[in-house]
Design a protein around this motif. Structure first.
Motif, PDB file in Angstrom:
ATOM      1  N   PRO A  24       0.820  -1.213   0.000  1.00 31.92           N
ATOM      2  CA  PRO A  24       0.000   0.000   0.000  1.00 31.92           C
ATOM      3  C   PRO A  24       0.857   1.268   0.000  1.00 31.92           C
ATOM      4  O   PRO A  24       1.787   1.411   0.787  1.00 31.92           O
ATOM      5  CB  PRO A  24      -0.796  -0.132   1.302  1.00 31.92           C
ATOM      6  N   ASN A  25       0.580   2.150  -0.930  1.00 33.05           N
ATOM      7  CA  ASN A  25       1.221   3.457  -1.070  1.00 33.05           C
ATOM      8  C   ASN A  25       2.644   3.415  -1.626  1.00 33.05           C
ATOM      9  O   ASN A  25       3.297   4.464  -1.700  1.00 33.05           O
ATOM     10  CB  ASN A  25       1.232   4.219   0.265  1.00 33.05           C
ATOM     11  N   VAL A  26       3.128   2.237  -2.010  1.00 31.33           N
ATOM     12  CA  VAL A  26       4.465   2.153  -2.594  1.00 31.33           C
ATOM     13  C   VAL A  26       4.426   1.223  -3.797  1.00 31.33           C
ATOM     14  O   VAL A  26       3.929   0.095  -3.708  1.00 31.33           O
ATOM     15  CB  VAL A  26       5.513   1.631  -1.587  1.00 31.33           C
ATOM     16  N   GLU A  27       4.969   1.689  -4.934  1.00 30.20           N
ATOM     17  CA  GLU A  27       5.079   0.878  -6.129  1.00 30.20           C
ATOM     18  C   GLU A  27       6.517   0.973  -6.645  1.00 30.20           C
ATOM     19  O   GLU A  27       7.096   2.068  -6.710  1.00 30.20           O
ATOM     20  CB  GLU A  27       4.118   1.353  -7.224  1.00 30.20           C
ATOM     21  N   THR A  37      12.459   2.378 -10.360  1.00 26.37           N
ATOM     22  CA  THR A  37      11.738   3.602 -10.037  1.00 26.37           C
ATOM     23  C   THR A  37      10.812   3.299  -8.874  1.00 26.37           C
ATOM     24  O   THR A  37      10.031   2.342  -8.929  1.00 26.37           O
ATOM     25  CB  THR A  37      10.918   4.105 -11.236  1.00 26.37           C
ATOM     26  N   VAL A  38      10.930   4.087  -7.814  1.00 25.86           N
ATOM     27  CA  VAL A  38      10.139   3.883  -6.597  1.00 25.86           C
ATOM     28  C   VAL A  38       9.160   5.040  -6.463  1.00 25.86           C
ATOM     29  O   VAL A  38       9.570   6.202  -6.378  1.00 25.86           O
ATOM     30  CB  VAL A  38      11.044   3.805  -5.356  1.00 25.86           C
ATOM     31  N   THR A  39       7.879   4.724  -6.455  1.00 23.08           N
ATOM     32  CA  THR A  39       6.843   5.751  -6.347  1.00 23.08           C
ATOM     33  C   THR A  39       6.106   5.567  -5.035  1.00 23.08           C
ATOM     34  O   THR A  39       5.563   4.498  -4.754  1.00 23.08           O
ATOM     35  CB  THR A  39       5.845   5.656  -7.505  1.00 23.08           C
ATOM     36  N   THR A  40       6.102   6.609  -4.224  1.00 24.56           N
ATOM     37  CA  THR A  40       5.402   6.560  -2.944  1.00 24.56           C
ATOM     38  C   THR A  40       4.290   7.590  -2.946  1.00 24.56           C
ATOM     39  O   THR A  40       4.441   8.697  -3.474  1.00 24.56           O
ATOM     40  CB  THR A  40       6.361   6.835  -1.773  1.00 24.56           C
ATOM     41  N   GLY A  41       3.163   7.228  -2.356  1.00 21.90           N
ATOM     42  CA  GLY A  41       2.032   8.140  -2.265  1.00 21.90           C
ATOM     43  C   GLY A  41       1.756   8.481  -0.831  1.00 21.90           C
ATOM     44  O   GLY A  41       1.584   7.588   0.012  1.00 21.90           O
ATOM     45  N   ILE A  75       5.616  10.935  -4.698  1.00 17.64           N
ATOM     46  CA  ILE A  75       7.051  11.190  -4.781  1.00 17.64           C
ATOM     47  C   ILE A  75       7.690  10.053  -5.550  1.00 17.64           C
ATOM     48  O   ILE A  75       7.439   8.881  -5.268  1.00 17.64           O
ATOM     49  CB  ILE A  75       7.683  11.304  -3.376  1.00 17.64           C
ATOM     50  N   GLU A  76       8.539  10.398  -6.522  1.00 18.39           N
ATOM     51  CA  GLU A  76       9.205   9.397  -7.333  1.00 18.39           C
ATOM     52  C   GLU A  76      10.714   9.505  -7.151  1.00 18.39           C
ATOM     53  O   GLU A  76      11.298  10.571  -7.329  1.00 18.39           O
ATOM     54  CB  GLU A  76       8.850   9.590  -8.805  1.00 18.39           C
ATOM     55  N   SER A  77      11.328   8.405  -6.769  1.00  9.86           N
ATOM     56  CA  SER A  77      12.778   8.352  -6.667  1.00  9.86           C
ATOM     57  C   SER A  77      13.293   7.239  -7.559  1.00  9.86           C
ATOM     58  O   SER A  77      12.559   6.316  -7.910  1.00  9.86           O
ATOM     59  CB  SER A  77      13.228   8.134  -5.218  1.00  9.86           C
TER      60      SER A  77
END
Length: 247
Positions: free
Chosen positions: A55-58, A73-77, A83-85
């Motif tokens: 949840p909240n992280v892809e 690519t790490v996308t957090t909501g 936020i994308e790192s």
């Protein structure tokens, strides 16, 4: 003479098919636990595309354990904000963008360099093994049971107490204390796994009481082209900040 040889052949056939009235048994099917572990080892040993989610992280990207390269690519909501790192590893060098920072004079879209050996703690991923970002080698070692529930589908339990120290766990809690905060089921964690006809692990879902973590894999053994960031993409930072991020 022909009739004689036909009779001999018939007797041989009957002896093979009716020895004691029983047919020789076929080999037993592979043990489900051994099959899942073998599939995990096969997937972990070749280049592959992968996705991880909680949840909240892809997370999405490519890993090549043979060439020792990784790009994610790490996308957090967080509420309405995303936020994308980015993570990139080439051999003994690793880079990461923060995606967002409150530090002055630091461009959060640029890469910060780390020695690969120090990179595990810096990333959101629990990278005990940098080139096994989903942690399937460590997780498969922690599998204690497996039952075949369908064609290429398995279910079983994990015991994190038998996993080797420092293994990757992807987006799962990395320590016993963190596991306790998520239900304390470190010795009986349910999982589901999928294996394709070629024997590759294609999906692994681990379920804790508070959330589930899913890893998916595809594009097995295909070439992965991952290069180092260009000089203009990298920002120099003090060693103190690098050490702080690596703790």
């Amino acid at each position: 003479m022909v009739r004689r040889w036909m009779l001999v052949g018939l007797l041989v056939l009957l002896a093979g098919c009716d020895s004691g009235g029983k047919v020789n048994p076929a080999p037993a099917p592979a043990d489900p636990l051994a099959q899942v572990r073998a599939a995990a080892a096969k997937t972990a040993g070749v280049p592959a595309h992968l996705t991880l989610s909680v949840p909240n992280v892809e997370v999405a990207g490519d890993a090549d354990p043979v060439g020792r390269t990784l790009a994610l690519t790490v996308t957090t909501g967080t509420g309405s904000e995303t936020i994308e790192s980015k993570v990139r590893v080439v051999g003994d060098d690793a880079w990461m963008t923060l995606g967002k920072t409150y530090l002055p004079n630091l461009d959060s879209t640029k890469f910060i360099w780390f020695p690969t050996s120090d990179f595990a703690a810096a990333s959101l991923l629990h990278l005990g093994d940098t080139f096994d970002p989903a942690g399937i080698k460590g997780l498969s070692a922690a599998m204690t049971t497996a039952t075949r529930t369908g064609e290429g589908v398995y279910a079983g339990k994990l015991d994190f107490t038998v996993a080797s120290p420092g293994v990757s766990r992807g987006l799962l809690p990395v320590t016993a204390e963190q596991l306790e905060r998520h239900g304390g089921l470190s010795q009986s964690v349910p999982y589901e796994a999928s294996v394709d006809p070629q024997g590759y692990l294609t999906a692994l879902t681990v379920t804790l009481p508070t959330f589930a973590s899913t890893a998916r894999f595809s594009a097995f053994a295909k070439p992965v082209a991952i290069g180092k960031p260009g000089a203009t993409e990298v920002v120099e930072v003090p060693d103190a900040l690098r050490r702080f991020l690596s703790r």
